[in-house]
Design a protein around this motif. Structure first.
Motif, PDB file in Angstrom:
ATOM      1  N   THR A  44     -12.129  11.590 -46.102  1.00 42.93           N
ATOM      2  CA  THR A  44     -12.350  12.457 -44.940  1.00 42.93           C
ATOM      3  C   THR A  44     -13.490  13.413 -45.305  1.00 42.93           C
ATOM      4  O   THR A  44     -13.268  14.512 -45.788  1.00 42.93           O
ATOM      5  CB  THR A  44     -11.067  13.217 -44.567  1.00 42.93           C
ATOM      6  OG1 THR A  44     -10.006  12.277 -44.406  1.00 42.93           O
ATOM      7  CG2 THR A  44     -11.240  13.994 -43.272  1.00 42.93           C
ATOM      8  N   LYS A  45     -14.722  12.939 -45.047  1.00 46.40           N
ATOM      9  CA  LYS A  45     -15.911  13.674 -45.484  1.00 46.40           C
ATOM     10  C   LYS A  45     -16.645  14.370 -44.353  1.00 46.40           C
ATOM     11  O   LYS A  45     -17.445  15.261 -44.590  1.00 46.40           O
ATOM     12  CB  LYS A  45     -16.855  12.722 -46.198  1.00 46.40           C
ATOM     13  CG  LYS A  45     -16.253  12.151 -47.455  1.00 46.40           C
ATOM     14  CD  LYS A  45     -17.172  11.174 -48.129  1.00 46.40           C
ATOM     15  CE  LYS A  45     -16.456  10.646 -49.383  1.00 46.40           C
ATOM     16  NZ  LYS A  45     -17.177   9.619 -50.054  1.00 46.40           N
ATOM     17  N   LYS A  46     -16.376  13.919 -43.116  1.00 47.86           N
ATOM     18  CA  LYS A  46     -17.067  14.522 -41.979  1.00 47.86           C
ATOM     19  C   LYS A  46     -16.155  14.497 -40.763  1.00 47.86           C
ATOM     20  O   LYS A  46     -15.153  13.775 -40.736  1.00 47.86           O
ATOM     21  CB  LYS A  46     -18.394  13.823 -41.708  1.00 47.86           C
ATOM     22  CG  LYS A  46     -18.298  12.317 -41.543  1.00 47.86           C
ATOM     23  CD  LYS A  46     -19.689  11.684 -41.539  1.00 47.86           C
ATOM     24  CE  LYS A  46     -19.647  10.216 -41.265  1.00 47.86           C
ATOM     25  NZ  LYS A  46     -19.146   9.347 -42.262  1.00 47.86           N
ATOM     26  N   LEU A  47     -16.516  15.269 -39.765  1.00 48.98           N
ATOM     27  CA  LEU A  47     -15.714  15.368 -38.546  1.00 48.98           C
ATOM     28  C   LEU A  47     -15.445  13.995 -37.940  1.00 48.98           C
ATOM     29  O   LEU A  47     -14.350  13.725 -37.449  1.00 48.98           O
ATOM     30  CB  LEU A  47     -16.418  16.278 -37.531  1.00 48.98           C
ATOM     31  CG  LEU A  47     -15.739  16.440 -36.171  1.00 48.98           C
ATOM     32  CD1 LEU A  47     -14.347  17.044 -36.315  1.00 48.98           C
ATOM     33  CD2 LEU A  47     -16.599  17.302 -35.258  1.00 48.98           C
ATOM     34  N   GLU A  48     -16.413  13.127 -38.000  1.00 53.89           N
ATOM     35  CA  GLU A  48     -16.270  11.783 -37.422  1.00 53.89           C
ATOM     36  C   GLU A  48     -15.127  11.002 -38.068  1.00 53.89           C
ATOM     37  O   GLU A  48     -14.527  10.139 -37.425  1.00 53.89           O
ATOM     38  CB  GLU A  48     -17.587  11.001 -37.544  1.00 53.89           C
ATOM     39  CG  GLU A  48     -18.678  11.526 -36.642  1.00 53.89           C
ATOM     40  CD  GLU A  48     -19.417  12.758 -37.196  1.00 53.89           C
ATOM     41  OE1 GLU A  48     -19.173  13.154 -38.378  1.00 53.89           O
ATOM     42  OE2 GLU A  48     -20.219  13.341 -36.447  1.00 53.89           O
ATOM     43  N   ASP A  49     -14.808  11.292 -39.318  1.00 51.12           N
ATOM     44  CA  ASP A  49     -13.679  10.617 -39.979  1.00 51.12           C
ATOM     45  C   ASP A  49     -12.360  11.004 -39.320  1.00 51.12           C
ATOM     46  O   ASP A  49     -11.485  10.151 -39.113  1.00 51.12           O
ATOM     47  CB  ASP A  49     -13.647  10.953 -41.471  1.00 51.12           C
ATOM     48  CG  ASP A  49     -14.888  10.451 -42.200  1.00 51.12           C
ATOM     49  OD1 ASP A  49     -15.404   9.376 -41.851  1.00 51.12           O
ATOM     50  OD2 ASP A  49     -15.333  11.164 -43.127  1.00 51.12           O
ATOM     51  N   SER A  50     -12.215  12.271 -38.974  1.00 54.50           N
ATOM     52  CA  SER A  50     -11.000  12.710 -38.271  1.00 54.50           C
ATOM     53  C   SER A  50     -10.975  12.170 -36.849  1.00 54.50           C
ATOM     54  O   SER A  50      -9.909  11.801 -36.337  1.00 54.50           O
ATOM     55  CB  SER A  50     -10.902  14.233 -38.279  1.00 54.50           C
ATOM     56  OG  SER A  50     -10.671  14.691 -39.595  1.00 54.50           O
ATOM     57  N   GLU A  51     -12.132  12.098 -36.210  1.00 51.45           N
ATOM     58  CA  GLU A  51     -12.206  11.512 -34.864  1.00 51.45           C
ATOM     59  C   GLU A  51     -11.773  10.043 -34.888  1.00 51.45           C
ATOM     60  O   GLU A  51     -11.015   9.600 -34.018  1.00 51.45           O
ATOM     61  CB  GLU A  51     -13.631  11.640 -34.311  1.00 51.45           C
ATOM     62  CG  GLU A  51     -14.027  13.059 -34.003  1.00 51.45           C
ATOM     63  CD  GLU A  51     -15.498  13.233 -33.675  1.00 51.45           C
ATOM     64  OE1 GLU A  51     -15.833  14.281 -33.092  1.00 51.45           O
ATOM     65  OE2 GLU A  51     -16.312  12.336 -34.005  1.00 51.45           O
ATOM     66  N   ALA A  52     -12.238   9.300 -35.904  1.00 54.29           N
ATOM     67  CA  ALA A  52     -11.859   7.887 -36.026  1.00 54.29           C
ATOM     68  C   ALA A  52     -10.358   7.739 -36.288  1.00 54.29           C
ATOM     69  O   ALA A  52      -9.709   6.838 -35.732  1.00 54.29           O
ATOM     70  CB  ALA A  52     -12.664   7.224 -37.147  1.00 54.29           C
ATOM     71  N   PHE A  53      -9.800   8.612 -37.113  1.00 57.31           N
ATOM     72  CA  PHE A  53      -8.358   8.582 -37.374  1.00 57.31           C
ATOM     73  C   PHE A  53      -7.578   8.791 -36.075  1.00 57.31           C
ATOM     74  O   PHE A  53      -6.612   8.070 -35.790  1.00 57.31           O
ATOM     75  CB  PHE A  53      -7.970   9.648 -38.409  1.00 57.31           C
ATOM     76  CG  PHE A  53      -6.487   9.849 -38.512  1.00 57.31           C
ATOM     77  CD1 PHE A  53      -5.682   8.913 -39.140  1.00 57.31           C
ATOM     78  CD2 PHE A  53      -5.880  10.967 -37.944  1.00 57.31           C
ATOM     79  CE1 PHE A  53      -4.301   9.086 -39.209  1.00 57.31           C
ATOM     80  CE2 PHE A  53      -4.514  11.150 -38.017  1.00 57.31           C
ATOM     81  CZ  PHE A  53      -3.723  10.207 -38.653  1.00 57.31           C
ATOM     82  N   ILE A  54      -7.993   9.753 -35.281  1.00 63.71           N
ATOM     83  CA  ILE A  54      -7.289  10.032 -34.024  1.00 63.71           C
ATOM     84  C   ILE A  54      -7.438   8.860 -33.062  1.00 63.71           C
ATOM     85  O   ILE A  54      -6.469   8.479 -32.390  1.00 63.71           O
ATOM     86  CB  ILE A  54      -7.770  11.362 -33.414  1.00 63.71           C
ATOM     87  CG1 ILE A  54      -7.279  12.526 -34.297  1.00 63.71           C
ATOM     88  CG2 ILE A  54      -7.282  11.524 -31.975  1.00 63.71           C
ATOM     89  CD1 ILE A  54      -7.829  13.879 -33.927  1.00 63.71           C
ATOM     90  N   GLU A  55      -8.595   8.246 -33.024  1.00 63.76           N
ATOM     91  CA  GLU A  55      -8.794   7.071 -32.165  1.00 63.76           C
ATOM     92  C   GLU A  55      -7.844   5.941 -32.573  1.00 63.76           C
ATOM     93  O   GLU A  55      -7.212   5.313 -31.722  1.00 63.76           O
ATOM     94  CB  GLU A  55     -10.249   6.600 -32.268  1.00 63.76           C
ATOM     95  CG  GLU A  55     -10.574   5.453 -31.330  1.00 63.76           C
ATOM     96  CD  GLU A  55     -12.035   5.063 -31.408  1.00 63.76           C
ATOM     97  OE1 GLU A  55     -12.296   3.844 -31.384  1.00 63.76           O
ATOM     98  OE2 GLU A  55     -12.897   5.955 -31.491  1.00 63.76           O
TER      99      GLU A  55
END
Length: 185
Positions: A44-55
């Motif tokens: 989890t290095k960037k905001l997009e990683d959390s966005e992908a997890f939520i998706e």
């Protein structure tokens, strides 16, 4: 949209895209604390990683195969609790959870698990709930132990954690055990 009020000031809510920043920020704030037990933290290095997890979590929920819910404590995002899967044929599931470091030691996760377990047995009509915890993660083990789960055994070297394999204790709770405990209380 799944929302479960645990008590005043504590509720669970399915993760949605707008929660990504809160998830990401808490992971970053608690990185050293979390990475000891959770292999995915380093990824989890960037905001997009959390966005992908939520998706992915939203796809899991849409497929009726479990879900990931944010834990909200006194208006703040405190962590995540969720189901790794739901086996509808055998009516079983496995709960996973994590809390940010500032929220540890307040009984939040025990209360969240208790409310979710009640929902899983009474609303989802599941028969068995499992929780696994690393053998050296005493804080995580305390939750199923407090909630009346049975320690069923040890899975040896079942998870790779950065540079070593970790053993996990497996805890199980059956619907009939839960119902009997509810009648006594």
């Amino acid at each position: 949209m799944f929302t479960l009020t645990v008590h005043d000031g504590l509720y669970l809510k399915l993760l949605e895209p707008k929660d990504a920043r809160a998830v990401y920020m808490l992971i970053q704030q608690s990185k050293n604390h979390l990475r000891k037990w959770l292999f995915w933290v380093d990824g989890t290095k960037k905001l997009e990683d959390s966005e992908a997890f939520i998706e992915e979590s939203m796809k899991q929920q849409a497929a009726n195969n479990g879900f990931q819910a944010g834990i909200w404590y006194q208006g703040e995002f405190a962590g995540i609790i969720g189901l790794h899967y739901i086996n509808w044929i055998n009516r079983t599931t496995s709960i996973g959870y994590w809390l940010g470091e500032p929220f540890q030691g307040k009984g939040i996760m025990t209360d969240a698990c208790r409310a979710l377990i009640d929902q899983l047995f009474n609303e989802y009509e599941l028969n068995r709930i499992e929780i696994r915890a690393a053998v050296k993660n005493v804080k995580s083990q305390a939750i199923p132990e407090r909630l009346g789960f049975t320690k069923e055994g040890c899975l040896r070297q079942c998870e790779w954690l950065h540079d070593h394999f970790a053993d996990h204790f497996v805890y199980g709770l059956l619907r009939e055990e839960y119902a009997a405990a509810q009648r006594k209380s």
